[in-house]
Write an enzyme that holds these catalytic residues in place. Structure first.
Site, PDB file in Angstrom:
ATOM      1  N   THR A 235      35.551  34.786  44.397  1.00  0.00           N
ATOM      2  CA  THR A 235      35.405  36.222  44.155  1.00  0.00           C
ATOM      3  C   THR A 235      33.989  36.448  43.045  1.00  0.00           C
ATOM      4  O   THR A 235      33.908  37.729  43.070  1.00  0.00           O
ATOM      5  CB  THR A 235      36.696  37.051  43.408  1.00  0.00           C
ATOM      6  OG1 THR A 235      37.279  35.955  42.532  1.00  0.00           O
ATOM      7  CG2 THR A 235      37.626  36.781  44.544  1.00  0.00           C
TER       8      THR A 235
ATOM      9  N   SER B 287      36.804  38.538  31.843  1.00  0.00           N
ATOM     10  CA  SER B 287      37.789  38.044  31.247  1.00  0.00           C
ATOM     11  C   SER B 287      37.573  38.246  29.592  1.00  0.00           C
ATOM     12  O   SER B 287      38.585  37.600  28.664  1.00  0.00           O
ATOM     13  CB  SER B 287      38.157  36.614  31.476  1.00  0.00           C
ATOM     14  OG  SER B 287      36.860  35.749  31.499  1.00  0.00           O
TER      15      SER B 287
ATOM     16  N   CYS C 103      34.726  40.235  44.452  1.00  0.00           N
ATOM     17  CA  CYS C 103      35.273  41.276  44.107  1.00  0.00           C
ATOM     18  C   CYS C 103      34.240  42.450  43.609  1.00  0.00           C
ATOM     19  O   CYS C 103      33.154  41.868  43.105  1.00  0.00           O
ATOM     20  CB  CYS C 103      36.283  40.877  43.089  1.00  0.00           C
ATOM     21  SG  CYS C 103      35.807  41.072  41.411  1.00  0.00           S
TER      22      CYS C 103
ATOM     23  N   HIS D 276      36.817  24.849  40.451  1.00  0.00           N
ATOM     24  CA  HIS D 276      37.578  25.849  39.855  1.00  0.00           C
ATOM     25  C   HIS D 276      38.877  26.225  40.631  1.00  0.00           C
ATOM     26  O   HIS D 276      39.125  26.223  41.774  1.00  0.00           O
ATOM     27  CB  HIS D 276      36.640  27.237  40.087  1.00  0.00           C
ATOM     28  CG  HIS D 276      37.045  28.360  39.355  1.00  0.00           C
ATOM     29  ND1 HIS D 276      38.012  29.247  39.785  1.00  0.00           N
ATOM     30  CD2 HIS D 276      36.425  28.876  38.133  1.00  0.00           C
ATOM     31  CE1 HIS D 276      38.218  30.289  38.805  1.00  0.00           C
ATOM     32  NE2 HIS D 276      37.134  29.952  37.944  1.00  0.00           N
TER      33      HIS D 276
ATOM     34  N   GLU E 136      40.675  28.810  41.349  1.00  0.00           N
ATOM     35  CA  GLU E 136      40.578  29.936  42.487  1.00  0.00           C
ATOM     36  C   GLU E 136      40.332  29.319  43.673  1.00  0.00           C
ATOM     37  O   GLU E 136      40.637  29.343  44.799  1.00  0.00           O
ATOM     38  CB  GLU E 136      39.486  31.117  42.119  1.00  0.00           C
ATOM     39  CG  GLU E 136      39.772  32.172  43.249  1.00  0.00           C
ATOM     40  CD  GLU E 136      38.433  33.113  43.153  1.00  0.00           C
ATOM     41  OE1 GLU E 136      38.397  33.447  41.858  1.00  0.00           O
ATOM     42  OE2 GLU E 136      37.919  33.435  44.049  1.00  0.00           O
TER      43      GLU E 136
ATOM     44  N   HIS F 148      43.786  33.694  39.165  1.00  0.00           N
ATOM     45  CA  HIS F 148      42.957  32.754  40.130  1.00  0.00           C
ATOM     46  C   HIS F 148      43.989  32.435  41.471  1.00  0.00           C
ATOM     47  O   HIS F 148      43.591  31.763  42.264  1.00  0.00           O
ATOM     48  CB  HIS F 148      42.536  31.276  39.440  1.00  0.00           C
ATOM     49  CG  HIS F 148      41.650  31.920  38.308  1.00  0.00           C
ATOM     50  ND1 HIS F 148      40.755  32.638  38.386  1.00  0.00           N
ATOM     51  CD2 HIS F 148      41.825  31.299  36.968  1.00  0.00           C
ATOM     52  CE1 HIS F 148      39.998  32.611  37.210  1.00  0.00           C
ATOM     53  NE2 HIS F 148      40.780  31.776  36.372  1.00  0.00           N
TER      54      HIS F 148
ATOM     55  N   HIS G  56      40.684  32.892  31.820  1.00  0.00           N
ATOM     56  CA  HIS G  56      39.440  32.080  30.971  1.00  0.00           C
ATOM     57  C   HIS G  56      38.586  32.621  29.644  1.00  0.00           C
ATOM     58  O   HIS G  56      37.731  32.987  29.763  1.00  0.00           O
ATOM     59  CB  HIS G  56      38.311  31.720  32.234  1.00  0.00           C
ATOM     60  CG  HIS G  56      38.787  30.449  33.045  1.00  0.00           C
ATOM     61  ND1 HIS G  56      38.394  30.059  34.092  1.00  0.00           N
ATOM     62  CD2 HIS G  56      39.952  29.640  32.821  1.00  0.00           C
ATOM     63  CE1 HIS G  56      39.001  29.223  34.639  1.00  0.00           C
ATOM     64  NE2 HIS G  56      40.042  28.897  34.134  1.00  0.00           N
TER      65      HIS G  56
ATOM     66  N   CYS H 135      38.309  43.276  33.668  1.00  0.00           N
ATOM     67  CA  CYS H 135      38.257  43.838  35.247  1.00  0.00           C
ATOM     68  C   CYS H 135      40.012  44.326  35.400  1.00  0.00           C
ATOM     69  O   CYS H 135      40.610  43.861  34.769  1.00  0.00           O
ATOM     70  CB  CYS H 135      37.676  42.741  36.091  1.00  0.00           C
ATOM     71  SG  CYS H 135      38.874  41.216  36.148  1.00  0.00           S
TER      72      CYS H 135
END
Ligand code: SF4
Length: 294
Positions: free
Chosen positions: A161, A261, A189, A123, A125, A73, A41, A12
């Site tokens: 996200t 990722s 996102c 996580h 993030e 993140h 990741h 992305c």
């Protein structure tokens, strides 16, 4: 058997940006470079970065100065401050979408909302978002966790996200039942949304899906789960080595996608692996990635 590739698959914008920043930093650096946790990741990409001198660490204890790249993140502000005090130079590769989720959580907290984050509590993030969301912020995994929330007159909702729009909407509709005021920012996102939509669209037309990406990648795991929830077998693999002939028994069409990722070269290897294992034909439909790279 025919192989189809999802229209939106692989890296992305945020991951490409973080990698570009990391490569540039490695080219110019005179001191050691670290990331707190993996930059993205995906273990195979992290190994490549290691060769360029970018080392993932769990904490900065025992390290003397250097460069700290903040991964896509993000990090809690307190951790960034500590790193600065220890003379680390900060290079910020936080994805703008993640920054936006942090900013919305902070805004909601300032406006007196009890902030709820939809996501995976552990996580990185989510930890970053929670760190700016006020002392009474909570994290929920899905709508079933709403019953565990403290009673509140006004709830502010943001999302990790990589969550699904479906799950987010469900949480909004359930929150309305327990409080008078809900303010929700959809911080999912667009890259995540596009990958999910493309995977589900492709899943409708194939007998099984291969989802390529790090086993620790939240967005890759979610792609596989979304497809499985529609009743289509979906196999989450990290590399072509995990392909198994049994996946394709009785299958005439297989779809392939990759998380945000997942590098193109790994998706390509998996396509080649499927070809070899099953003598499958790549159909030529939705071939953006193949055109670019093969
Ligand atoms: S998945 Fe979305 S939020 Fe995460 S790095 Fe990519 S663009 Fe940014």
């Amino acid at each position: 058997m025919e192989i189809y590739l999802a229209k939106n698959a692989g890296f992305c914008f945020g991951v490409e940006r973080a990698l570009r920043i990391a490569h540039e930093t490695a080219r110019n650096a005179k001191t050691p470079i670290y990331t707190l946790g993996q930059l993205i990741h995906n273990p195979q990409v992290v190994e490549e970065l290691r060769k360029e001198g970018i080392t993932p660490v769990e904490h900065l204890d025992g390290l003397k100065e250097g460069i700290l790249i903040i991964r896509s993140h993000g990090l809690p502000p307190s951790v960034i401050e500590q790193a600065k005090k220890r003379n680390f130079t900060i290079v910020d590769a936080t994805c703008p979408f993640v920054k936006q989720a942090q900013e919305k959580a902070c805004l909601l907290s300032k406006e007196g909302y009890q902030v709820v984050v939809l996501g995976e509590r552990e996580h990185p993030e989510v930890r970053g978002i929670l760190s700016v969301a006020g002392h009474n912020a909570s994290c929920i995994n899905n709508h079933n966790d709403i019953k565990n929330l403290m009673p509140s007159k006004k709830i502010g909702l943001v999302s990790q996200t990589t969550q699904s729009v479906e799950g987010f909407s469900r949480v909004v509709s359930e929150l309305i039942k327990i409080t008078r005021e809900v303010r929700a920012f959809n911080t999912i996102c667009t890259s995540t949304q596009m990958r999910q939509e493309a995977a589900l669209k492709l899943a409708r037309d194939v007998d099984c899906m291969i989802v390529v990406g790090g086993k620790n990648s939240a967005n890759t795991k979610r792609l596989a789960t979304l497809v499985q929830n529609r009743g289509i077998p979906a196999y989450h693999i990290e590399t072509e080595m995990e392909l198994n002939k049994d996946f394709f028994s009785g299958v005439s069409k297989v779809g392939i996608t990759g998380g945000a990722s997942t590098p193109d070269w790994m998706i390509r290897r998996v396509i080649e692996g499927v070809r070899k294992i099953s003598s499958a034909v790549f159909t030529g439909e939705e071939i953006d990635l193949m055109k670019k790279n093969i």
